[in-house]
Design a protein around this motif. Structure first.
Motif, PDB file in Angstrom:
ATOM      1  N   MET A   1     -53.150  19.013  -2.078  1.00 39.61           N
ATOM      2  CA  MET A   1     -53.644  17.675  -1.736  1.00 39.61           C
ATOM      3  C   MET A   1     -54.562  17.181  -2.850  1.00 39.61           C
ATOM      4  SD  MET A   1     -55.674  16.486   1.685  1.00 39.61           S
ATOM      5  CE  MET A   1     -56.203  14.796   1.898  1.00 39.61           C
ATOM      6  N   LEU A   2     -54.383  15.916  -3.229  1.00 37.62           N
ATOM      7  CA  LEU A   2     -55.168  15.347  -4.313  1.00 37.62           C
ATOM      8  C   LEU A   2     -56.564  14.977  -3.833  1.00 37.62           C
ATOM      9  CD1 LEU A   2     -52.490  12.973  -5.846  1.00 37.62           C
ATOM     10  CD2 LEU A   2     -53.265  15.138  -6.775  1.00 37.62           C
ATOM     11  N   SER A   3     -57.566  15.348  -4.611  1.00 39.59           N
ATOM     12  CA  SER A   3     -58.940  14.953  -4.325  1.00 39.59           C
ATOM     13  C   SER A   3     -59.280  13.736  -5.189  1.00 39.59           C
ATOM     14  CB  SER A   3     -59.909  16.099  -4.631  1.00 39.59           C
ATOM     15  OG  SER A   3     -59.627  17.214  -3.807  1.00 39.59           O
ATOM     16  N   TYR A   4     -59.920  12.760  -4.595  1.00 37.95           N
ATOM     17  CA  TYR A   4     -60.209  11.542  -5.344  1.00 37.95           C
ATOM     18  C   TYR A   4     -61.400  10.829  -4.722  1.00 37.95           C
ATOM     19  CZ  TYR A   4     -57.999   9.079  -1.461  1.00 37.95           C
ATOM     20  OH  TYR A   4     -57.698   8.597  -0.214  1.00 37.95           O
ATOM     21  N   ASN A   5     -61.926   9.878  -5.475  1.00 36.03           N
ATOM     22  CA  ASN A   5     -63.013   9.043  -4.999  1.00 36.03           C
ATOM     23  C   ASN A   5     -62.432   7.695  -4.574  1.00 36.03           C
ATOM     24  OD1 ASN A   5     -65.312   7.587  -4.486  1.00 36.03           O
ATOM     25  ND2 ASN A   5     -66.154   7.722  -6.560  1.00 36.03           N
ATOM     26  N   PRO A   6     -62.419   7.387  -3.268  1.00 35.51           N
ATOM     27  CA  PRO A   6     -61.789   6.138  -2.806  1.00 35.51           C
ATOM     28  C   PRO A   6     -62.494   4.881  -3.288  1.00 35.51           C
ATOM     29  CG  PRO A   6     -62.986   7.213  -1.016  1.00 35.51           C
ATOM     30  CD  PRO A   6     -62.980   8.166  -2.160  1.00 35.51           C
TER      31      PRO A   6
ATOM     32  N   LYS B   1     -48.318  13.221 -10.389  1.00 38.01           N
ATOM     33  CA  LYS B   1     -46.996  13.703  -9.998  1.00 38.01           C
ATOM     34  C   LYS B   1     -46.579  13.241  -8.605  1.00 38.01           C
ATOM     35  CE  LYS B   1     -48.349  18.187  -8.004  1.00 38.01           C
ATOM     36  NZ  LYS B   1     -48.101  19.629  -8.047  1.00 38.01           N
ATOM     37  N   GLY B   2     -47.553  12.834  -7.780  1.00 36.56           N
ATOM     38  CA  GLY B   2     -47.222  12.329  -6.460  1.00 36.56           C
ATOM     39  C   GLY B   2     -46.973  10.835  -6.435  1.00 36.56           C
ATOM     40  N   ASP B   3     -47.103  10.169  -7.591  1.00 35.04           N
ATOM     41  CA  ASP B   3     -46.927   8.725  -7.633  1.00 35.04           C
ATOM     42  C   ASP B   3     -45.453   8.371  -7.529  1.00 35.04           C
ATOM     43  OD1 ASP B   3     -48.872   6.280  -8.667  1.00 35.04           O
ATOM     44  OD2 ASP B   3     -46.736   5.940  -8.978  1.00 35.04           O
TER      45      ASP B   3
ATOM     46  N   GLU C   1     -41.720   9.746   3.729  1.00 38.30           N
ATOM     47  CA  GLU C   1     -40.952  10.990   3.661  1.00 38.30           C
ATOM     48  C   GLU C   1     -41.835  12.167   3.257  1.00 38.30           C
ATOM     49  OE1 GLU C   1     -37.776  10.429   0.967  1.00 38.30           O
ATOM     50  OE2 GLU C   1     -36.543   9.251   2.344  1.00 38.30           O
ATOM     51  N   GLU C   2     -42.757  11.915   2.336  1.00 41.60           N
ATOM     52  CA  GLU C   2     -43.587  13.000   1.816  1.00 41.60           C
ATOM     53  C   GLU C   2     -44.600  13.494   2.836  1.00 41.60           C
ATOM     54  OE1 GLU C   2     -46.751  13.755  -1.833  1.00 41.60           O
ATOM     55  OE2 GLU C   2     -45.159  12.268  -2.049  1.00 41.60           O
ATOM     56  N   ILE C   3     -45.218  12.592   3.574  1.00 43.85           N
ATOM     57  CA  ILE C   3     -46.311  13.004   4.455  1.00 43.85           C
ATOM     58  C   ILE C   3     -45.840  13.353   5.867  1.00 43.85           C
ATOM     59  CG2 ILE C   3     -47.965  11.619   3.166  1.00 43.85           C
ATOM     60  CD1 ILE C   3     -47.988   9.619   5.452  1.00 43.85           C
ATOM     61  N   GLU C   4     -44.572  13.085   6.204  1.00 43.39           N
ATOM     62  CA  GLU C   4     -44.132  13.398   7.558  1.00 43.39           C
ATOM     63  C   GLU C   4     -44.034  14.911   7.780  1.00 43.39           C
ATOM     64  OE1 GLU C   4     -40.363  11.708   8.401  1.00 43.39           O
ATOM     65  OE2 GLU C   4     -39.256  12.909   6.936  1.00 43.39           O
TER      66      GLU C   4
ATOM     67  N   THR D   1     -45.539  21.588  -0.173  1.00 50.17           N
ATOM     68  CA  THR D   1     -46.270  21.762  -1.433  1.00 50.17           C
ATOM     69  C   THR D   1     -46.330  20.464  -2.239  1.00 50.17           C
ATOM     70  OG1 THR D   1     -44.224  22.529  -2.509  1.00 50.17           O
ATOM     71  CG2 THR D   1     -45.684  24.209  -1.588  1.00 50.17           C
ATOM     72  N   ASP D   2     -46.041  19.328  -1.598  1.00 55.76           N
ATOM     73  CA  ASP D   2     -46.121  18.044  -2.290  1.00 55.76           C
ATOM     74  C   ASP D   2     -47.571  17.692  -2.587  1.00 55.76           C
ATOM     75  OD1 ASP D   2     -43.360  17.633  -2.252  1.00 55.76           O
ATOM     76  OD2 ASP D   2     -43.433  16.799  -0.230  1.00 55.76           O
ATOM     77  N   ALA D   3     -47.750  16.719  -3.464  1.00 59.63           N
ATOM     78  CA  ALA D   3     -49.104  16.358  -3.910  1.00 59.63           C
ATOM     79  C   ALA D   3     -49.983  15.862  -2.765  1.00 59.63           C
ATOM     80  CB  ALA D   3     -49.018  15.288  -4.997  1.00 59.63           C
ATOM     81  N   ASN D   4     -49.384  15.231  -1.760  1.00 60.40           N
ATOM     82  CA  ASN D   4     -50.162  14.657  -0.664  1.00 60.40           C
ATOM     83  C   ASN D   4     -50.131  15.488   0.609  1.00 60.40           C
ATOM     84  OD1 ASN D   4     -51.070  12.143  -1.942  1.00 60.40           O
ATOM     85  ND2 ASN D   4     -48.911  11.603  -1.973  1.00 60.40           N
ATOM     86  N   ASP D   5     -49.604  16.695   0.536  1.00 60.71           N
ATOM     87  CA  ASP D   5     -49.586  17.573   1.709  1.00 60.71           C
ATOM     88  C   ASP D   5     -50.962  18.190   1.946  1.00 60.71           C
ATOM     89  OD1 ASP D   5     -46.963  17.096   2.362  1.00 60.71           O
ATOM     90  OD2 ASP D   5     -46.188  18.724   1.117  1.00 60.71           O
ATOM     91  N   LEU D   6     -51.125  18.782   3.110  1.00 63.12           N
ATOM     92  CA  LEU D   6     -52.426  19.339   3.479  1.00 63.12           C
ATOM     93  C   LEU D   6     -52.791  20.536   2.603  1.00 63.12           C
ATOM     94  CD1 LEU D   6     -52.070  19.235   7.378  1.00 63.12           C
ATOM     95  CD2 LEU D   6     -53.443  17.716   5.945  1.00 63.12           C
ATOM     96  N   PRO D   7     -54.074  20.695   2.270  1.00 61.10           N
ATOM     97  CA  PRO D   7     -54.516  21.826   1.424  1.00 61.10           C
ATOM     98  C   PRO D   7     -54.670  23.101   2.253  1.00 61.10           C
ATOM     99  CG  PRO D   7     -56.394  20.445   1.975  1.00 61.10           C
ATOM    100  CD  PRO D   7     -55.189  19.780   2.597  1.00 61.10           C
ATOM    101  N   LEU D   8     -53.553  23.653   2.702  1.00 61.49           N
ATOM    102  CA  LEU D   8     -53.610  24.806   3.606  1.00 61.49           C
ATOM    103  C   LEU D   8     -54.184  26.039   2.924  1.00 61.49           C
ATOM    104  CD1 LEU D   8     -50.226  24.455   5.548  1.00 61.49           C
ATOM    105  CD2 LEU D   8     -52.457  23.391   5.985  1.00 61.49           C
ATOM    106  N   ASP D   9     -53.922  26.207   1.641  1.00 59.63           N
ATOM    107  CA  ASP D   9     -54.483  27.362   0.924  1.00 59.63           C
ATOM    108  C   ASP D   9     -56.014  27.314   0.933  1.00 59.63           C
ATOM    109  OD1 ASP D   9     -51.941  28.277   0.335  1.00 59.63           O
ATOM    110  OD2 ASP D   9     -51.854  27.232  -1.583  1.00 59.63           O
TER     111      ASP D   9
END
Length: 288
Positions: A1-6, A18-20, A257-260, A265-273
């Motif tokens: 999951m990407l970390s960012y400042n909104p 890469k998730g764009d 499609e990506e977040i459903e 392991t997609d860029a916007n998936d949950l940081p389970l690790d």
């Protein structure tokens, strides 16, 4: 999951990752642009259609269908985000339940050896559930000195939960836990399986095929008919306009499609690790 400042507004506009969706859609956008240019050439140069041509009125269809396609895409993205957020809620519950179980065991148990076993079993459940949801290979070895089984189990999280329940029951039969304490710990261990089942429900129940296929077809035919009518108003400027409209509509579908499925392991998936590591750290602090 990407970390960012909104709050960094302009950095989002000029930054690509890469998730764009822009990177993924470039080949199709080039094709759509070439197709729009070809339609513009045929209508303006080859057929030389006049402003009174009925082809110009195709834009009426796009005006009427624009509201419909917007409703479909809003429902699609909201449904996908609900699945993503429910997955995050389930893993948040796993964090809390792991902490609660560790706190109760830290108070109830006196034997350090018993605490050490749960210190390893509780974080192991989160790690194995993470791999299980990603369909990754899971080793039989839980620790250096303990295995799940000599045979192969298809559902490893169940085996870890079973090991925890077996240990709790053993402590009860040995008199290290009272009946009331057994009931309390039983509910905590059962909650792990409930969370696993909820995550599997999200993962194994995708958006119905007919609905997803219809949206893709709708977007395709909507965009492919845009140049026919708008060439009369925009000329060759129809090329960037149609490409941009396709980019917006197709991007919404790609994001959905990506977040459903939030456990990949997609860029916007949950940081389970990272969540699994936090559980391990918290449990080790409590069961010292």
């Amino acid at each position: 999951m990407l970390s960012y400042n909104p709050k960094e507004w302009f950095s989002f506009i000029f930054r690509f990752h890469k998730g764009d969706t822009f990177r993924k859609l470039i080949p199709v956008m080039v094709g759509i642009g070439a197709y729009s240019a070809a339609i513009g050439y045929l209508e303006i140069e080859y057929w030389q259609l006049s402003q009174t041509s009925h082809v110009k009125n195709i834009t009426v269809m796009h005006t009427m269908l624009g509201f419909v396609i917007s409703l479909l895409l809003v429902f699609r993205t909201n449904t996908a985000y609900d699945r993503w957020w429910e997955g995050r809620r389930m893993w948040g519950a796993l964090v809390n339940n792991s902490r609660n179980l560790a706190i109760k065991l830290a108070v109830m148990l006196k034997d350090k050896e018993d605490k050490d076993l749960f210190k390893r079993l509780i974080p192991a459940y989160a790690s194995i559930l993470n791999l299980h949801l990603k369909n990754a290979d899971i080793s039989h070895e839980l620790f250096d000195d303990a295995t799940l089984s000599a045979g192969h189990y298809n559902h490893k999280p169940n085996q870890v939960a079973k090991a925890m329940m077996a240990k709790v029951n053993e402590l009860y039969t040995q008199g290290k836990l009272t009946g009331d304490q057994l009931i309390i710990l039983n509910a905590e261990v059962l909650s792990f399986t409930d969370i696993c089942g909820a995550c599997e429900r999200i993962k194994n129940t995708p958006i119905p095929y007919s609905y997803s296929a219809f949206i893709k077809k709708f977007i395709f035919f909507y965009v492919m008919t845009l140049p026919f009518g708008y060439v009369f108003q925009l000329g060759y400027y129809v090329v960037p306009v149609v490409v941009f409209i396709f980019y917006v509509l197709a991007s919404l579908e790609l994001i959905a499609e990506e977040i459903e499925d939030p456990f990949g392991t997609d860029a916007n998936d949950l940081p389970l690790d990272k969540i699994s590591e936090n559980i391990k750290r918290n449990v080790e602090e409590l069961l010292y």
